[in-house]
Design a protein around this motif. Structure first.
Motif, PDB file in Angstrom:
ATOM      1  N   GLU A  70       0.491  -7.891   0.415  1.00  0.00           N
ATOM      2  CA  GLU A  70       0.768  -7.468  -1.172  1.00  0.00           C
ATOM      3  C   GLU A  70       0.907  -5.745  -1.735  1.00  0.00           C
ATOM      4  OE1 GLU A  70      -1.265  -9.136  -5.221  1.00  0.00           O
ATOM      5  OE2 GLU A  70      -1.813  -9.610  -4.225  1.00  0.00           O
ATOM      6  N   LEU A  71       0.004  -4.885  -1.551  1.00  0.00           N
ATOM      7  CA  LEU A  71       0.472  -3.842  -1.925  1.00  0.00           C
ATOM      8  C   LEU A  71       1.544  -3.374  -1.365  1.00  0.00           C
ATOM      9  CD1 LEU A  71      -0.516  -1.114  -2.710  1.00  0.00           C
ATOM     10  CD2 LEU A  71      -1.632  -0.687  -0.701  1.00  0.00           C
ATOM     11  N   ILE A  72       2.267  -3.017  -0.480  1.00  0.00           N
ATOM     12  CA  ILE A  72       2.963  -3.196  -0.207  1.00  0.00           C
ATOM     13  C   ILE A  72       4.645  -3.371  -0.299  1.00  0.00           C
ATOM     14  CG2 ILE A  72       4.814  -2.964   2.041  1.00  0.00           C
ATOM     15  CD1 ILE A  72       2.242  -3.103   3.587  1.00  0.00           C
ATOM     16  N   GLU A 120      -2.463   0.905 -11.946  1.00  0.00           N
ATOM     17  CA  GLU A 120      -0.884   0.118 -12.303  1.00  0.00           C
ATOM     18  C   GLU A 120      -0.848  -0.819 -11.338  1.00  0.00           C
ATOM     19  OE1 GLU A 120       3.437   1.872 -13.866  1.00  0.00           O
ATOM     20  OE2 GLU A 120       2.575   2.861 -12.095  1.00  0.00           O
ATOM     21  N   VAL A 121      -1.228  -0.140  -9.635  1.00  0.00           N
ATOM     22  CA  VAL A 121      -1.993  -0.730  -8.789  1.00  0.00           C
ATOM     23  C   VAL A 121      -2.556  -1.791  -8.442  1.00  0.00           C
ATOM     24  CG1 VAL A 121      -1.753  -0.934  -6.226  1.00  0.00           C
ATOM     25  CG2 VAL A 121       0.025   0.716  -7.136  1.00  0.00           C
ATOM     26  N   SER A 164     -13.369  -1.654  -1.805  1.00  0.00           N
ATOM     27  CA  SER A 164     -12.219  -2.950  -1.948  1.00  0.00           C
ATOM     28  C   SER A 164     -10.801  -1.747  -2.197  1.00  0.00           C
ATOM     29  CB  SER A 164     -12.748  -3.660  -2.022  1.00  0.00           C
ATOM     30  OG  SER A 164     -13.259  -4.133  -1.994  1.00  0.00           O
ATOM     31  N   GLN A 165     -10.382  -0.809  -3.169  1.00  0.00           N
ATOM     32  CA  GLN A 165      -8.838  -0.864  -3.004  1.00  0.00           C
ATOM     33  C   GLN A 165      -8.874   0.779  -1.797  1.00  0.00           C
ATOM     34  OE1 GLN A 165      -8.245   0.586  -7.362  1.00  0.00           O
ATOM     35  NE2 GLN A 165      -9.762  -1.022  -7.560  1.00  0.00           N
ATOM     36  N   HIS A 166      -9.211   0.992  -1.548  1.00  0.00           N
ATOM     37  CA  HIS A 166      -9.562   2.148  -0.800  1.00  0.00           C
ATOM     38  C   HIS A 166      -9.235   1.513   0.999  1.00  0.00           C
ATOM     39  CE1 HIS A 166      -9.749   6.007   1.938  1.00  0.00           C
ATOM     40  NE2 HIS A 166     -10.758   5.293   2.618  1.00  0.00           N
ATOM     41  N   ASN A 167      -9.569   0.675   1.123  1.00  0.00           N
ATOM     42  CA  ASN A 167      -9.429   0.025   2.236  1.00  0.00           C
ATOM     43  C   ASN A 167      -8.538  -0.662   3.027  1.00  0.00           C
ATOM     44  OD1 ASN A 167     -12.291   0.944   3.508  1.00  0.00           O
ATOM     45  ND2 ASN A 167     -13.325  -1.131   3.010  1.00  0.00           N
ATOM     46  N   VAL A 168      -7.844  -1.070   1.328  1.00  0.00           N
ATOM     47  CA  VAL A 168      -6.924  -2.011   0.912  1.00  0.00           C
ATOM     48  C   VAL A 168      -5.775  -1.185   1.373  1.00  0.00           C
ATOM     49  CG1 VAL A 168      -5.436  -2.659   0.207  1.00  0.00           C
ATOM     50  CG2 VAL A 168      -7.226  -4.250   0.234  1.00  0.00           C
ATOM     51  N   ILE A 169      -5.385   0.346   0.546  1.00  0.00           N
ATOM     52  CA  ILE A 169      -4.709   1.202   1.075  1.00  0.00           C
ATOM     53  C   ILE A 169      -4.673   1.528   2.549  1.00  0.00           C
ATOM     54  CG2 ILE A 169      -3.783   3.575  -0.245  1.00  0.00           C
ATOM     55  CD1 ILE A 169      -5.414   2.447  -2.710  1.00  0.00           C
ATOM     56  N   SER A 174       3.000  10.207   6.704  1.00  0.00           N
ATOM     57  CA  SER A 174       2.831   8.216   7.106  1.00  0.00           C
ATOM     58  C   SER A 174       3.987   7.866   5.690  1.00  0.00           C
ATOM     59  CB  SER A 174       1.218   8.613   6.418  1.00  0.00           C
ATOM     60  OG  SER A 174       0.959   7.732   5.556  1.00  0.00           O
ATOM     61  N   LEU A 175       4.544   6.790   6.109  1.00  0.00           N
ATOM     62  CA  LEU A 175       5.131   6.480   4.931  1.00  0.00           C
ATOM     63  C   LEU A 175       4.502   6.023   3.798  1.00  0.00           C
ATOM     64  CD1 LEU A 175       7.225   3.691   7.765  1.00  0.00           C
ATOM     65  CD2 LEU A 175       7.930   6.534   6.958  1.00  0.00           C
ATOM     66  N   LEU A 176       3.245   5.707   3.530  1.00  0.00           N
ATOM     67  CA  LEU A 176       2.585   5.542   2.593  1.00  0.00           C
ATOM     68  C   LEU A 176       1.544   6.833   2.151  1.00  0.00           C
ATOM     69  CD1 LEU A 176       1.523   4.145  -0.103  1.00  0.00           C
ATOM     70  CD2 LEU A 176      -0.236   2.587   1.863  1.00  0.00           C
ATOM     71  N   VAL A 177       2.273   6.968   1.338  1.00  0.00           N
ATOM     72  CA  VAL A 177       1.153   8.908   0.500  1.00  0.00           C
ATOM     73  C   VAL A 177       0.477   8.511  -0.946  1.00  0.00           C
ATOM     74  CG1 VAL A 177       2.306  10.134   2.164  1.00  0.00           C
ATOM     75  CG2 VAL A 177       3.100   9.937  -0.408  1.00  0.00           C
ATOM     76  N   ARG A 178      -0.739   9.181  -0.527  1.00  0.00           N
ATOM     77  CA  ARG A 178      -0.815   9.337  -2.292  1.00  0.00           C
ATOM     78  C   ARG A 178      -0.803  10.941  -2.023  1.00  0.00           C
ATOM     79  NH1 ARG A 178      -7.283   6.887  -1.644  1.00  0.00           N
ATOM     80  NH2 ARG A 178      -6.867   5.208  -3.698  1.00  0.00           N
TER      81      ARG A 178
END
Length: 164
Positions: free
Chosen positions: A47-49, A63-64, A77-82, A97-101
């Motif tokens: 869902e996040l992706i 926002e997320v 929980s949010q950290h684990n999903v990310i 990484s294709l997903l960065v903070r």
């Protein structure tokens, strides 16, 4: 669908995902994620992706959190999903990484969607190009996935109406 139930979208891990680093999220029909490094272990990661790719590939953590956890969720929980989404997407050829903070969450430009391709093709004046756009539609947007944000934002079809 009941709260807490999830429909598992089609995910197609690719052995070459980390080399090619091209991921496409398909929302113009049953949800699919093609070209990922590994299948997400959590439905919220999928869902996040999808949320990120449909929101210009970025969003603040607030926002997320508001979109994915409207009733709240722990930071853990949010950290684990990310982390799961980041692992699933993999890395580009340079090991990034294709997903960065980065001031929130940001997807690499190498992550795209059929919706983005549809919009690019549909705005052309050429009939064949617009037909090509329509050929990307595989069914009801998001298929049977029932994410509140997709309906609230008018992205998912509801009761046969609305939609992307």
């Amino acid at each position: 669908m009941l709260e807490g139930e999830s429909v598992e979208p089609s995910v197609a891990p690719s052995a070459e995902a980390t080399l090619l680093a091209t991921v496409e999220v398909g929302v113009l029909g049953p949800l699919e994620i093609r070209g990922i490094a590994a299948a997400p272990q959590r439905s919220k990661a999928t869902e996040l992706i999808a949320w990120l790719v449909l929101h210009n590939r970025h969003g603040s953590t607030d926002e997320v959190a508001t979109a994915l956890w409207p009733m709240g969720a722990s930071e853990g929980s949010q950290h684990n999903v990310i982390w799961d989404a980041r692992r699933a997407l993999g890395e580009d050829a340079d090991g990034n990484s294709l997903l960065v903070r980065e001031g929130g969450l940001k997807l690499s430009p190498l992550v795209t969607s059929d919706w983005a391709h549809f919009r690019e093709l549909a705005c052309c004046d050429d009939r064949d190009t617009r037909v090509a756009a329509l050929s990307l539609v595989r069914g009801k947007p998001f298929g049977d996935v029932d994410w509140p944000w997709s309906t609230v934002e008018g992205l998912a079809a509801t009761n046969g109406g609305g939609g992307l």
